[in-house]
Each structure stands twice: as C-alpha cells, then as structure tokens.
Write a protein that holds these residues in place. Structure first.
Motif, PDB file in Angstrom:
ATOM      1  N   THR A 161       0.844  -1.124   0.136  1.00 29.40           N
ATOM      2  CA  THR A 161       0.092  -0.116  -0.043  1.00 29.40           C
ATOM      3  C   THR A 161       0.915   1.085  -0.081  1.00 29.40           C
ATOM      4  OG1 THR A 161      -1.814   1.198   1.411  1.00 29.40           O
ATOM      5  CG2 THR A 161      -0.063   0.082   2.568  1.00 29.40           C
ATOM      6  N   SER A 162       0.375   2.231  -0.683  1.00 27.39           N
ATOM      7  CA  SER A 162       1.117   3.679  -0.490  1.00 27.39           C
ATOM      8  C   SER A 162       0.681   4.269   0.533  1.00 27.39           C
ATOM      9  CB  SER A 162       1.126   4.373  -1.872  1.00 27.39           C
ATOM     10  OG  SER A 162      -0.499   4.517  -2.143  1.00 27.39           O
ATOM     11  N   GLN A 163      -0.371   4.035   1.384  1.00 25.09           N
ATOM     12  CA  GLN A 163      -0.693   4.534   2.512  1.00 25.09           C
ATOM     13  C   GLN A 163       0.262   4.640   3.753  1.00 25.09           C
ATOM     14  OE1 GLN A 163      -3.613   6.513   2.884  1.00 25.09           O
ATOM     15  NE2 GLN A 163      -4.767   5.798   0.971  1.00 25.09           N
ATOM     16  N   ARG A 164       0.351   5.613   4.428  1.00 29.92           N
ATOM     17  CA  ARG A 164       1.383   5.744   5.412  1.00 29.92           C
ATOM     18  C   ARG A 164       0.478   6.269   6.534  1.00 29.92           C
ATOM     19  NH1 ARG A 164       3.176   2.834   2.620  1.00 29.92           N
ATOM     20  NH2 ARG A 164       5.291   2.627   1.727  1.00 29.92           N
ATOM     21  N   PRO A 165      -0.276   5.364   7.345  1.00 31.28           N
ATOM     22  CA  PRO A 165      -1.393   5.755   8.276  1.00 31.28           C
ATOM     23  C   PRO A 165      -0.621   6.442   9.653  1.00 31.28           C
ATOM     24  CG  PRO A 165      -1.150   3.233   8.287  1.00 31.28           C
ATOM     25  CD  PRO A 165      -0.241   3.907   6.943  1.00 31.28           C
ATOM     26  N   LYS A 166      -1.681   7.333   9.735  1.00 28.80           N
ATOM     27  CA  LYS A 166      -1.336   8.102  11.173  1.00 28.80           C
ATOM     28  C   LYS A 166      -2.273   7.776  12.224  1.00 28.80           C
ATOM     29  CE  LYS A 166       2.201  10.329  10.213  1.00 28.80           C
ATOM     30  NZ  LYS A 166       3.439   9.390  10.455  1.00 28.80           N
ATOM     31  N   VAL A 167      -3.576   7.063  11.914  1.00 24.51           N
ATOM     32  CA  VAL A 167      -4.709   6.689  12.892  1.00 24.51           C
ATOM     33  C   VAL A 167      -4.960   5.286  12.497  1.00 24.51           C
ATOM     34  CG1 VAL A 167      -6.774   7.373  13.808  1.00 24.51           C
ATOM     35  CG2 VAL A 167      -5.395   9.031  13.060  1.00 24.51           C
TER      36      VAL A 167
END
Ligand SMILES: O=P(O)(O)O[C@@H]1C[C@H](O)[C@@H](CO)O1
Length: 293
Positions: A27-33
């Motif tokens: 995934t290219s998402q870099r979650p903060k929450v």
C-alpha cells in the motif's frame, strides 16, 4: 511464529518486521490513525475514501477472525488529509489466540508510523443508569485477565517497543476524550454519551449474576471481552489511545430479570448505532491531529 496459546510472547521482532514490510510494500498509504472496529462495527471504515482492503488471511503472520460480526479485513483509506487504517474485526483470548497474537496488529501499526489508535468495542452495561445504545468514552479500564496472569506484556520485554514497567494510569488520552465529548455533542449524541470504566473478562460466556455484582462492586461501568490487551500494548509503545464502547445490552444484576443476552442482540445494536458512530469516528479523525498533542 509459535503455535497458539503460548503463555508469553510468541511473536519475534522479525515477525513484526516481516508483516510491516509486506504491508508497506502493498500500500502507498502511511497511516497516522488506526481504528480497531469491535463486534458489528466494521462499518466504521465506510467513512474513508480511497479505500484499499486486505483480507487478514492474505497478510503474512496476521491472525484470522473467527467470530460473527468481525469481517477480517484491514482497510487503508483517507479521511480528509489523514491516512488511516481500519481493522474490521479484532482478535480475542476466547478464540484461542495468545495475547501476543491478539495485540499483533497494534505493533504493526506502530512500526508503520501510526500515532493514534481509536479502539471500539461492544460491551454490556454494569452501571444501572446506562441504556442500550449509549456510547461510553472509556476513561479507564480493569484488566481482569491480567490479575490472573493473562497479560500481553508477559515474557521478555522488547525495549524497541517500550519500557518493562509501563505506566497505565493515563492509558486513555485526556485530550482525545475531551475532543470525543465535543464531537459527540456537536453531532447531537450528548443524550446517549457516557464516560466510564470498562472491564475486560476473558469470555466467551456472558457473566453470571454473581460475577456482574462483583464487577459493580469493583467500580466497573461496563464489561466486555476485548480492548484492554490492545490498549495496554498501544500505551506500552507510546501510541495515543481513545476508546469508545457501545453499550449493547444491560448486564443482569438481579435474579428476577428475565432477559437473556446473546451475540445476535449485540450485533443488532451495533448496526443500529453504526451510522452515528461512523460520523463520530470520521469527525474525530479529521480533527484529532490538529487539536491534540
Ligand atoms: O469484540 P468486542 O469486544 O467488540 O465484542 C464483544 C465481546 C464479544 O466478542 C462479543 C460478545 O457478544 O461482543
């Protein structure tokens, strides 16, 4: 990973790293929450845009969900500008998982760069003033399995995650609790908003009346079968935590009470409140990085 049911940690740092790397590569998402969805609350992920979903069974080392109302999917997405990850379904001691497996995703989130964890669950009301459908902001918890030697931090401590003796007196962020109260009142939920103490029991049976009375004496407002291990591990590795518990049933404290609780009822109340909870969670996420530390 070792087999299920190990008394202490059964996941090595390499296991955590492997899963983290796999997710970062997929995934290219870099979650903060991170949002952990409790029984029947998987719909909380519906407020996110740009969704990318992985089934737990396809993620290396991830446990799988075995309980109705837990879809078993990890959903990445965005809310406003905030990158998030939702666990649609979480894991329980009563499924036969060790607490290390139950809390495995929390450490993955930490390694992925998550800073805040929003934990949700379904619970039964011990406090007689509560009503079915109430949303309880978790102020504090009682780790009943921990008293009996079932603790997610048992075993050698890995200092890369946190200290041997973590403080738990401030497990639930005051700032986030205040923000949750504000958001709920703005969204018209004040009439069914509570703040209280959640107690974890191992389950899978619901409480006897004598047990429920004991929990009341101990100062519990609600009782459930999850959350405390995840919160403990999240606090250990320095994550900010907010806990929201949906009151799905009144726990019997009286031998003359005829109603009998069951899991279908728990899921049904989850459905009834899912939409409003989804709005609360979406609003909280869009504001939590701006308004709090
Ligand atoms: O997974 P949570 O804690 O949200 O769900 C509660 C506890 C059991 O899993 C189930 C019992 O109905 O609901």
């Amino acid at each position: 990973m070792q087999t299920k049911g190990s008394p202490s940690c059964c996941c090595s740092f390499e296991d955590y790293n492997l899963t983290t790397e796999w997710l970062l590569n997929h995934t290219s998402q870099r979650p903060k929450v991170a949002v952990i969805c409790g029984s029947g609350l998987g719909l909380l992920a519906d407020g996110a845009a740009n969704k990318q979903t992985f089934r737990y069974q396809d993620i290396p080392n991830f446990p799988v969900s075995t309980v109705a109302g837990h879809e078993g999917c990890l959903v990445f997405g965005t809310i406003e500008d905030t990158s998030c990850v939702f666990m649609q379904g979480h894991f329980h001691l009563y499924e036969g998982y060790s607490l290390c497996q139950v809390t495995f995703p929390v450490r993955i989130f930490k390694l992925m760069g998550v800073e805040t964890v929003l934990v949700t669950n379904a619970s039964g009301a011990i406090c007689p003033d509560y009503k079915v459908g109430d949303i309880m902001i978790i102020k504090d918890h009682i780790n009943l399995p921990g008293f009996a030697g079932q603790h997610p931090l048992f075993g050698p401590n890995d200092e890369r995650f946190g200290t041997r003796f973590p403080c738990m007196s401030d497990a639930y962020s005051k700032d986030l609790r205040r923000l949750a109260g504000q958001v709920c009142s703005e969204l018209g939920c004040s009439g069914f908003l509570r703040e209280g103490v959640y107690c974890m029991v191992s389950g899978p049976n619901f409480e006897t009346i004598a047990e429920a009375r004991m929990l009341q004496v101990l100062g519990c407002d609600s009782v459930g079968m999850s959350t405390v291990p995840e919160v403990t591990v999240a606090k250990h590795c320095g994550l900010r935590v907010l806990g929201l518990s949906l009151i799905t049933n009144m726990v019997s404290l009286d031998y003359s009470r005829e109603e009998k609780v069951n899991h279908d009822e728990v899921l049904q109340i989850g459905k009834m409140r899912a939409e409003v909870l989804q709005r609360v969670v979406t609003e909280l996420i869009s504001r939590c990085s701006i308004n709090t530390h």
